[in-house]
Motif scaffolding. Structure first.
Motif, PDB file in Angstrom:
ATOM      1  N   ASN A  68      -3.252  -9.771  -7.248  1.00  0.00           N
ATOM      2  CA  ASN A  68      -4.075  -8.570  -7.191  1.00  0.00           C
ATOM      3  C   ASN A  68      -3.644  -7.699  -6.012  1.00  0.00           C
ATOM      4  O   ASN A  68      -4.393  -7.474  -5.054  1.00  0.00           O
ATOM      5  CB  ASN A  68      -5.548  -8.973  -7.068  1.00  0.00           C
ATOM      6  CG  ASN A  68      -5.988  -9.885  -8.201  1.00  0.00           C
ATOM      7  OD1 ASN A  68      -5.962  -9.493  -9.357  1.00  0.00           O
ATOM      8  ND2 ASN A  68      -6.372 -11.109  -7.852  1.00  0.00           N
ATOM      9  N   ASP A  69      -2.419  -7.203  -6.105  1.00  0.00           N
ATOM     10  CA  ASP A  69      -1.826  -6.383  -5.049  1.00  0.00           C
ATOM     11  C   ASP A  69      -0.916  -5.358  -5.703  1.00  0.00           C
ATOM     12  O   ASP A  69      -0.537  -5.490  -6.874  1.00  0.00           O
ATOM     13  CB  ASP A  69      -1.032  -7.254  -4.073  1.00  0.00           C
ATOM     14  CG  ASP A  69       0.088  -8.004  -4.769  1.00  0.00           C
ATOM     15  OD1 ASP A  69       1.192  -7.410  -4.929  1.00  0.00           O
ATOM     16  OD2 ASP A  69      -0.110  -9.166  -5.168  1.00  0.00           O
ATOM     17  N   TYR A  70      -0.544  -4.334  -4.940  1.00  0.00           N
ATOM     18  CA  TYR A  70       0.145  -3.205  -5.559  1.00  0.00           C
ATOM     19  C   TYR A  70       1.589  -3.490  -5.965  1.00  0.00           C
ATOM     20  O   TYR A  70       2.077  -2.892  -6.931  1.00  0.00           O
ATOM     21  CB  TYR A  70       0.056  -1.973  -4.658  1.00  0.00           C
ATOM     22  CG  TYR A  70      -1.194  -1.184  -4.945  1.00  0.00           C
ATOM     23  CD1 TYR A  70      -1.277  -0.354  -6.063  1.00  0.00           C
ATOM     24  CD2 TYR A  70      -2.312  -1.289  -4.126  1.00  0.00           C
ATOM     25  CE1 TYR A  70      -2.419   0.363  -6.347  1.00  0.00           C
ATOM     26  CE2 TYR A  70      -3.472  -0.570  -4.406  1.00  0.00           C
ATOM     27  CZ  TYR A  70      -3.513   0.251  -5.516  1.00  0.00           C
ATOM     28  OH  TYR A  70      -4.662   0.961  -5.810  1.00  0.00           O
ATOM     29  N   ASP A 195     -10.504  -8.360  -4.727  1.00  0.00           N
ATOM     30  CA  ASP A 195      -9.124  -8.238  -4.240  1.00  0.00           C
ATOM     31  C   ASP A 195      -8.582  -6.833  -4.458  1.00  0.00           C
ATOM     32  O   ASP A 195      -7.866  -6.292  -3.613  1.00  0.00           O
ATOM     33  CB  ASP A 195      -8.216  -9.249  -4.942  1.00  0.00           C
ATOM     34  CG  ASP A 195      -8.425 -10.673  -4.448  1.00  0.00           C
ATOM     35  OD1 ASP A 195      -9.232 -10.877  -3.519  1.00  0.00           O
ATOM     36  OD2 ASP A 195      -7.775 -11.588  -5.000  1.00  0.00           O
ATOM     37  N   ALA A 196      -8.909  -6.250  -5.609  1.00  0.00           N
ATOM     38  CA  ALA A 196      -8.433  -4.895  -5.906  1.00  0.00           C
ATOM     39  C   ALA A 196      -9.045  -3.885  -4.942  1.00  0.00           C
ATOM     40  O   ALA A 196      -8.379  -2.944  -4.498  1.00  0.00           O
ATOM     41  CB  ALA A 196      -8.755  -4.517  -7.342  1.00  0.00           C
ATOM     42  N   LYS A 198      -9.936  -4.450  -1.870  1.00  0.00           N
ATOM     43  CA  LYS A 198      -9.215  -4.603  -0.607  1.00  0.00           C
ATOM     44  C   LYS A 198      -7.845  -3.941  -0.687  1.00  0.00           C
ATOM     45  O   LYS A 198      -7.394  -3.293   0.273  1.00  0.00           O
ATOM     46  CB  LYS A 198      -9.065  -6.083  -0.266  1.00  0.00           C
ATOM     47  CG  LYS A 198      -8.337  -6.330   1.054  1.00  0.00           C
ATOM     48  CD  LYS A 198      -8.242  -7.818   1.363  1.00  0.00           C
ATOM     49  CE  LYS A 198      -7.512  -8.066   2.684  1.00  0.00           C
ATOM     50  NZ  LYS A 198      -7.409  -9.517   2.990  1.00  0.00           N
ATOM     51  N   ALA A 199      -7.185  -4.064  -1.845  1.00  0.00           N
ATOM     52  CA  ALA A 199      -5.850  -3.489  -2.005  1.00  0.00           C
ATOM     53  C   ALA A 199      -5.887  -1.972  -1.901  1.00  0.00           C
ATOM     54  O   ALA A 199      -5.079  -1.364  -1.185  1.00  0.00           O
ATOM     55  CB  ALA A 199      -5.248  -3.922  -3.336  1.00  0.00           C
ATOM     56  N   THR A 203      -4.040  -0.583   1.535  1.00  0.00           N
ATOM     57  CA  THR A 203      -2.613  -0.378   1.313  1.00  0.00           C
ATOM     58  C   THR A 203      -2.214   1.022   1.774  1.00  0.00           C
ATOM     59  O   THR A 203      -2.804   2.016   1.361  1.00  0.00           O
ATOM     60  CB  THR A 203      -2.242  -0.565  -0.169  1.00  0.00           C
ATOM     61  OG1 THR A 203      -2.630  -1.873  -0.597  1.00  0.00           O
ATOM     62  CG2 THR A 203      -0.740  -0.398  -0.364  1.00  0.00           C
TER      63      THR A 203
END
Length: 287
Positions: A68-70, A195-196, A198-199, A203
């Motif tokens: 769940n990160d870019y 998680d999204a 936070k991303a 980011t």
């Protein structure tokens, strides 16, 4: 229903509508690709092929524990394009969180983008820091996280009022739009949602701005309380050479609903003059 396999084996749902020059429509948090249905129909009826994914963890895509990160989100878009057999440059349209995928995809896959559109986008950097004073304070994101962990169903009932600019005496959207947004949100996995968030909050996409080499359109509401325009849309317009900025005066975050017809016209107009053979049919004509 089409599914693609991500690099880690996750199943990714996407819609594939129309024929012609490809356009990828990337939804925002905490929604699904369904938020782009009206725009996708209009574009498909005017000579575009619309690829509309549900981000991993949201909608009908797999709820993964990791990824769940870019960087992974951008790789997921590439996996969907490969599964769909799209090997030509694509126009990328990202709403809110989806704007980060537009930015990171261009960094990770140079030369695969024909045009870029950022709508109410979190690019280039949401978090308030010493060198980003117009951003959102960390305390706001901490409060959001606490609210979601305590009672996410209740939290999002209030969240969408700011999202659409709903006031005490008036609302630019119907109660049913609010209900449908809540419904879409409840399809997401809690881990993915957290998680999204936070991303997109942390980011820093400022280094990715150098990857914007294709025609770029920025659309943002001046009354957006969810993603402030001074930290995002206006910064992109100032730093990406040739970027076109359209400000929706007085509009809140969810312009795909509050300004639906105007947004469709702006998308059709921009993509029709810059991408392939699309927009052969005028917007006000029978499709």
């Amino acid at each position: 229903m089409p599914y693609a396999l991500a690099n880690d084996g996750a199943e990714l749902f996407y819609k594939d509508w129309g024929e012609g020059s490809p356009v990828v429509l990337l939804h925002g948090w905490p929604l699904t690709g369904d938020t782009f249905d009206d725009a996708a129909i209009a574009l498909a009826e005017r000579g575009f092929r619309c690829i509309v994914p549900d981000r991993r963890g949201f909608g009908r895509s797999e709820q993964t524990w990791t990824g769940n990160d870019y960087d992974t989100y951008a790789d997921d878009v590439a996996a969907i394009l490969d599964e769909a057999g799209v090997d030509e440059p694509v126009a990328l349209v990202g709403f809110s969180m989806g704007g980060g995928e537009v930015a990171r995809f261009q960094t990770r896959f140079p030369g695969r983008t024909s045009a870029a559109v950022l709508i109410s986008s979190i690019v280039p950097y949401m978090l308030q820091t010493d060198d980003n004073p117009n951003g959102v304070p960390q305390s706001v994101f901490d409060e959001m996280t606490a609210g979601m962990k305590k009672d996410r169903e209740h939290f999002f009932t209030g969240f969408f009022k700011d999202f659409y600019g709903v006031g005490t005496l008036s609302s630019p959207v119907s109660d049913e739009v609010l209900m449908n947004s809540w419904r879409q949100t409840m399809l997401s996995g809690t881990k993915n949602m957290l998680d999204a968030a936070k991303a997109f909050a942390t980011t820093d996409f400022r280094p990715d701005l150098d990857s914007f080499q294709s025609p770029t359109l920025v659309i943002h509401g001046t009354a957006d309380k969810t993603v402030p325009i001074d930290a995002t849309g206006r910064v992109v317009a100032a730093q990406v050479p040739g970027a076109q900025l359209i400000e929706y005066d007085g509009s809140a975050h969810g312009v795909f609903a509050t300004d639906k017809q105007r947004l469709i016209e702006d998308l059709v107009g921009f993509l029709g003059t810059r991408v392939g053979q699309g927009s052969a049919i005028p917007l006000n004509a029978e499709a």
